[in-house]
Structures are given as C-alpha cells and as structure tokens.
Design a protein around this motif. Structure first.
Motif, PDB file in Angstrom:
ATOM      1  N   GLU A 161       0.827  -1.198   0.000  1.00 31.76           N
ATOM      2  CA  GLU A 161       0.000   0.000   0.000  1.00 31.76           C
ATOM      3  C   GLU A 161       0.866   1.254   0.000  1.00 31.76           C
ATOM      4  O   GLU A 161       1.897   1.311   0.667  1.00 31.76           O
ATOM      5  CB  GLU A 161      -0.903   0.032   1.249  1.00 31.76           C
ATOM      6  N   GLY A 175     -12.573  -0.878  -3.146  1.00 29.74           N
ATOM      7  CA  GLY A 175     -11.740  -1.261  -2.011  1.00 29.74           C
ATOM      8  C   GLY A 175     -10.380  -0.599  -1.991  1.00 29.74           C
ATOM      9  O   GLY A 175      -9.397  -1.216  -1.571  1.00 29.74           O
ATOM     10  N   ALA A 176     -10.288   0.659  -2.422  1.00 35.36           N
ATOM     11  CA  ALA A 176      -9.014   1.379  -2.451  1.00 35.36           C
ATOM     12  C   ALA A 176      -8.979   2.429  -1.341  1.00 35.36           C
ATOM     13  O   ALA A 176     -10.010   2.856  -0.825  1.00 35.36           O
ATOM     14  CB  ALA A 176      -8.815   2.056  -3.804  1.00 35.36           C
ATOM     15  N   ARG A 177      -7.769   2.825  -0.969  1.00 39.98           N
ATOM     16  CA  ARG A 177      -7.613   3.879   0.026  1.00 39.98           C
ATOM     17  C   ARG A 177      -8.044   5.237  -0.526  1.00 39.98           C
ATOM     18  O   ARG A 177      -8.641   6.046   0.168  1.00 39.98           O
ATOM     19  CB  ARG A 177      -6.150   3.972   0.475  1.00 39.98           C
ATOM     20  N   THR A 225      -8.927  -3.675  -4.822  1.00 38.18           N
ATOM     21  CA  THR A 225      -8.457  -4.515  -3.727  1.00 38.18           C
ATOM     22  C   THR A 225      -8.361  -5.967  -4.160  1.00 38.18           C
ATOM     23  O   THR A 225      -8.863  -6.357  -5.221  1.00 38.18           O
ATOM     24  CB  THR A 225      -9.399  -4.376  -2.509  1.00 38.18           C
ATOM     25  N   THR A 246     -17.437  -0.273   5.415  1.00 39.72           N
ATOM     26  CA  THR A 246     -16.330   0.468   6.008  1.00 39.72           C
ATOM     27  C   THR A 246     -16.403   0.417   7.540  1.00 39.72           C
ATOM     28  O   THR A 246     -17.471   0.182   8.126  1.00 39.72           O
ATOM     29  CB  THR A 246     -16.355   1.944   5.560  1.00 39.72           C
ATOM     30  N   ASN A 252     -10.458   5.247   4.201  1.00 38.27           N
ATOM     31  CA  ASN A 252     -11.665   4.463   3.925  1.00 38.27           C
ATOM     32  C   ASN A 252     -11.872   3.229   4.784  1.00 38.27           C
ATOM     33  O   ASN A 252     -12.935   3.022   5.341  1.00 38.27           O
ATOM     34  CB  ASN A 252     -11.729   4.047   2.442  1.00 38.27           C
ATOM     35  N   PHE A 253     -10.865   2.340   4.911  1.00 35.44           N
ATOM     36  CA  PHE A 253     -11.133   0.994   5.420  1.00 35.44           C
ATOM     37  C   PHE A 253     -10.359   0.619   6.676  1.00 35.44           C
ATOM     38  O   PHE A 253     -10.104  -0.562   6.915  1.00 35.44           O
ATOM     39  CB  PHE A 253     -10.860  -0.048   4.325  1.00 35.44           C
ATOM     40  N   THR A 306      -6.753  -2.418   7.638  1.00 41.67           N
ATOM     41  CA  THR A 306      -6.548  -3.380   6.548  1.00 41.67           C
ATOM     42  C   THR A 306      -7.618  -3.208   5.490  1.00 41.67           C
ATOM     43  O   THR A 306      -8.787  -2.945   5.805  1.00 41.67           O
ATOM     44  CB  THR A 306      -6.586  -4.831   7.069  1.00 41.67           C
ATOM     45  N   LEU A 307      -7.219  -3.375   4.252  1.00 42.45           N
ATOM     46  CA  LEU A 307      -8.179  -3.292   3.158  1.00 42.45           C
ATOM     47  C   LEU A 307      -9.033  -4.558   3.114  1.00 42.45           C
ATOM     48  O   LEU A 307      -8.581  -5.646   3.489  1.00 42.45           O
ATOM     49  CB  LEU A 307      -7.444  -3.127   1.829  1.00 42.45           C
TER      50      LEU A 307
END
Length: 591
Positions: free
Chosen positions: A19, A115-117, A203, A541, A550-551, A554-555
C-alpha cells in the motif's frame, strides 16, 4: 440447508504491491479546502455542480415565463432570452450533469466501491476540482461583461456565434469557449485518475467482473469523455482564434451590412462535425453512469441479484463504442449526402439494441423481486419509465424523413429533456437519497423524499408530454415569441401556459429537496453503517461516514460479486462482497 452463491470463491491472489502511504492533512484548509481525499473532492464537485445547476434552473424558469406569458415581464427581451437559452443548456449538460456524475459520484464512489484507500493520483485529483471551479467562475463571469453572455445557442454554431447581431458575440463567447477549454483540462486530469484507479487500485479479489455496475458505468463514461472531449477542446480553441485573431477555421467569406468581412475559406460544417463528435458521446457520458447507478439501486431495493450481469457489462461497452459512429444524426438538416444519412440512421437504430437490453434486464431484475418502495427505488423506477418514453421519441428523430420537419420544433426539446435532463436528474436524486447516509451518517426524511419524487416525476411529465404535441403543431424552438404565426393555432399558447405553471411548480419543489438535505444533515435519523443492507464495499467500512483511508487498518478482501441478494439457504437476504465462503451465510462480520 447449504447455500449456493454466484461467483463465490475462497481463493484470492496475494497482494502484488504494498500500500502507498497516504497524505495526512494537519489543518482544516488541508483537510476540507485543498483536500486530496477523494471523498471530500467528490462532495466539493457535487456542491459546486448543484449550485451552478440552480442557476440553470432559474434561467429555465425565466424562459418559461416568457413563453407562457409573453411580453409580460419587462426584464426579458429577445437578446437576453437567447442568452438564457444558451447558458441553461450548456450549464445543465456540461457543468452540472457531467461534473456531478463523474466528478461527484466518481470521486466519492470509485475508491470505496473497489476497495481502495484513495485515488491513485490524489494531488492531481485536487487540482482537477479547482480547475473545474475556475471554469465555472469564468462561465458565470460572462453574465457581467459588456454585451453579456453568449446567445448563440448551447451548440455555439458559427458563424453567427461570433458575428455582430448575436448577443454576447465578443467577450461573452470568448469566456464561454475559454471556460469550456479549462473544464476539459480539469476533467482530463480527473478522468485519467478514474481510469488508472479502476484498473490498478482494486483490492484483492475485486476482478473486473466483480465490479458493481455503477463503477462500470463511470469507468466507461470516463473513457468516452477522454476520447470525445478533445474534439470540443480543439473546436473551442479554433473558434476563439477566429474571434480574436481573425483566422478562418469555421468562418467562410461573408458580407455583413454591405461590407466584406476579413474571413474566407472556413467551414461552419466542420465545427458541427467536431461539436457533435463530442456531443453524442456526451449523451452517454451522462447516461452510462446513470445506467450503472440505476442497476445498483434496483438490485439493492428489490433484494434481488441483477439479471444478466455480464450482458449488462458488455451492453455498456457496446453502447460506448457505438456512440462514436452516430453523431451526424444531429446534422440531417445540414445538407449531408443521403448515403451518409442512411448510414447514421442505421447506426442510430443499432445503438438502441444494447440500450434496450439494459431496460429488459432492469425489468427482469424487478420481476418477482422483494421490491421495497423506498425513495431511491421510486426514483429508479421513475427513471426507467422516463428513459423508455424519451427513447421511443428518439426513434422518430433518428430517421431522416421524420427528423427533417421536426428538427427545429419543440418536439426536439421534449425528446432531449426526457432523455438527457429528466432521466439523469431522476438518477441523481435516487443516488443522493441512497448514498446520503454513507456521506453524512444520517437518513434523509422519507416523507419529504416521497413528496419530492411525486411532484418532480408527475410535474416533468406535465411539462414535456404536451411539448411533443407542440412540436407536431410546428411550434419552433428557441423563439422568443410565437404569436401571430398563422400556422400555429391559439390552443398552442394555452398549452404553453399550462407547461409554464408545471415548470414553476417543479422548480419550486427542488427547494424542498435542498431543505431536506440541510435539515437531515443536522437532525436526520442516524443511519447506522448499512441502512439498506447492501453488499458492496462502501457499506462495509469501519466508520460511517468513512474516515481518511476508507477501510481502517486493513483493506477488505473480495470473495464474490456485488449482487448476492436472496441467496437460497442464506440466513439473511444479502451477503457482503468481503464475506468469505468459510463464514456462515448471512454473517455481517468485517473481513
């Protein structure tokens, strides 16, 4: 009883790259003004687009006052009427709908749903918004320059767009063209970001065929825009040069007031080709995100998996490709070779096929579903009705013999607004009601929402259904006044009064919607993390509203497609995308 889910797999490829470190702002300005967080940027786009859209809404109300009650209001004259028509059209198509679907929903939803930052290029993303805002301010400034904004019509056809006699033929048209150029520059920065993020930042487990259809629609629309906007960009630059330096890209040899102007050899038809090479893909730049969003709204609120997911994906791709070979059906009256007319009429009918497939799939998704008539679902169903009605009138205009007599009438205004205004705006409302809980952590008021839907939906039909009839009567569009025309019966003016009243009511009820947005932000019922019991990642989330990144630590990892609703044998009627097969069906624990 065991359950069987579509596309479920326990195998997920290991991460290929680590990441990237996020930028963490330290001040209020860094967090909310010069923000690099895609969610904040998405909200900035949305607020700016809605604000400028309200300007266009007011302009449409003024236009309707003149048509319904001609010569009653002294502040409306032929020149500024044409300016209002031009600015209303350009704002709604470019600065509201395109910016809201791609800049607003695209920024907020893409990282969350894949599922991305964040976006891959957050700094470029920030710059794209401020360039868009600068373009909007340039456009608004044209109201206040000598001569006012341009009144050339939203298509800006030369030569009249830059010649004496047209309102705003000097600074007005220059500001419009420069504003468009900056809009395209800003969009290109944002658009490249969207494409790279979807392709590179998904993700683990989120394959392309597990993407929600909302992302597919935004992704394909962005590709269309990246290919189509350059045609508008170069035509804006070339016309600016024609106006300021006296070049002749689009202006032929002309005589004005008995004097030969210093132009020769330009081609107005060239501008039309460039404009509509952008203009028809622009219809789908707005429509494809709407298609994707409606697909997700219907699946969630009917508690049923989308029918024919792969067919829906390939229909989006097919529509995108075909949209580049239909542009000249807007130019049948320009005197083109009949063989070209036959070709573009044929491609226009062909592009209706994948579009119709999407309508069939929406209806089959609803068939025997557990339909919840929530406010987002009402707007989604309203969209289907309206888009089908608008599409059917498009079959008229796609055929040369019918288009020629109807092209300059109110029939075109009615068709265009049903397809390109009412339909996508219904989706915008449905999407806001659906994702507002995620953005704010609060629910919008349901009773106000249903009142807003019914007045808007029925009101727009009261506006545009009669307008088709006016078109068949031969009532011309863009005219300041239609009185004393022998071929138009007096009943046409009576109908214009009814349409104007309906338009003013629909415009006023949007203030109720704005009130709902503001009131619910402070006093709305807390929504919880997943009020609609949806499966996609934005509802999984760690916090609502989602925090920076966002998550959490951990993604998420994706094990299934986005539409596991009402799976036989599951304990609940939805299974989130990040729930592994090893967990008991219906569990909502975070992965």
């Amino acid at each position: 009883m065991s359950y069987v889910a579509h596309d479920e797999s326990a195998f997920v490829r290991p991460a290929e790259v680590e990441e990237a470190e996020l930028y963490h702002p330290k001040t209020f300005i860094g967090k909310y003004i010069w923000s690099q967080d895609a969610k904040v940027i998405g909200v900035q786009y949305a607020i700016t687009a809605i604000a400028v859209g309200l300007v266009a809404l007011v302009l449409s109300g003024i236009m309707r006052l003149q048509l319904g009650f001609p010569h009653t209001f002294s502040f409306i004259n032929p020149s500024n009427y044409l300016q209002f028509v031009t600015m209303h059209g350009m704002i709604m198509v470019i600065y509201l709908l395109t910016a809201l679907f791609l800049g607003g929903f695209g920024n907020y939803l893409i990282p969350l749903m894949i599922g991305a930052r964040d976006m891959v290029f957050p700094y470029v993303n920030m710059i794209s918004y401020w360039v868009y805002l600068f373009a909007v301010l340039l456009l608004m400034a044209s109201f206040f320059v000598p001569g006012g904004s341009t009144g050339a019509g939203w298509t800006l056809y030369p030569p009249q767009a830059i010649l004496e006699g047209t309102p705003g033929a000097h600074l007005g048209i220059i500001l419009m063209l420069v504003s468009l150029a900056f809009f395209i520059i800003g969009f290109t920065m944002g658009g490249l970001n969207y494409v790279v993020t979807v392709l590179q930042a998904r993700t683990r487990g989120m394959t392309l065929m597990r993407l929600p259809l909302t992302i597919w629609g935004i992704f394909m629309a962005t590709i269309l825009a990246l290919l189509a906007f350059p045609a508008l960009f170069v035509s804006a630059i070339m016309m600016t040069l024609d106006q300021t330096l006296g070049t002749s890209f689009f202006i032929p040899a002309l005589v004005s007031r008995g004097e030969h102007l210093d132009y020769s050899g330009g081609s107005p038809i060239l501008f039309q080709h460039l404009f509509w090479f952008f203009g028809h893909p622009e219809v789908y730049i707005v429509a494809l995100p709407a298609f994707g969003i409606v697909s997700d709204l219907i699946a969630v609120h009917a508690r049923k998996n989308i029918f024919g997911y792969r067919m829906m994906v390939w229909a989006i791709v097919a529509i995108g490709g075909l949209s580049f070979i239909v542009w000249a059906h807007h130019m049948y009256v320009s005197g083109m070779n009949p063989y070209f007319g036959f070709f573009f009429a044929t491609t226009t009918l062909i592009i209706a096929v994948p579009t119709a497939l999407k309508v069939y799939n929406w209806v089959l998704t609803l068939w025997r579903g557990n339909i919840h008539f929530t406010v987002p679902m009402l707007f989604a169903i309203g969209f289907i009705f309206t888009f089908v009605n608008g599409g059917l009138t498009g079959l008229f205009l796609g055929n040369v013999p019918i288009d020629l007599p109807l092209s300059k009438t109110m029939f075109v205004v009615a068709h265009f607004h049903m397809v390109m205004a009412v339909s996508p705006v219904l989706v915008v409302f449905g999407a806001i009601y659906h994702w507002y809980p995620k953005v704010t952590g609060r629910m919008l008021n349901d009773s106000i929402g249903k009142f807003h839907f019914w007045v808007t939906f029925l009101g727009t039909y009261a506006i545009y259904f009669p307008m088709h009839y006016l078109g068949f009567l031969g009532v011309p569009r863009r005219y300041y006044a239609i009185q004393n025309l022998d071929f138009i019966p007096p009943s046409a003016q009576s109908l214009n009064v009814v349409i104007t009243i309906a338009a003013l009511v629909v415009g006023a009820v949007q203030l109720v919607f704005l009130y709902n947005l503001v009131w619910s932000y402070f006093k709305g019922k807390p929504s919880g993390d997943n009020p609609w019991q949806a499966t996609t990642l934005e509802w999984q989330t760690a916090h609502t509203p989602p925090t920076h990144g966002n998550f959490g630590s951990t993604l998420p990892v994706v094990y299934r497609w986005a539409y596991d609703f009402s799976v036989p044998g599951a304990e609940t009627d939805f299974i989130p995308q990040n729930q592994p097969p090893s967990k008991k069906a219906g569990s909502t624990e975070e992965t």
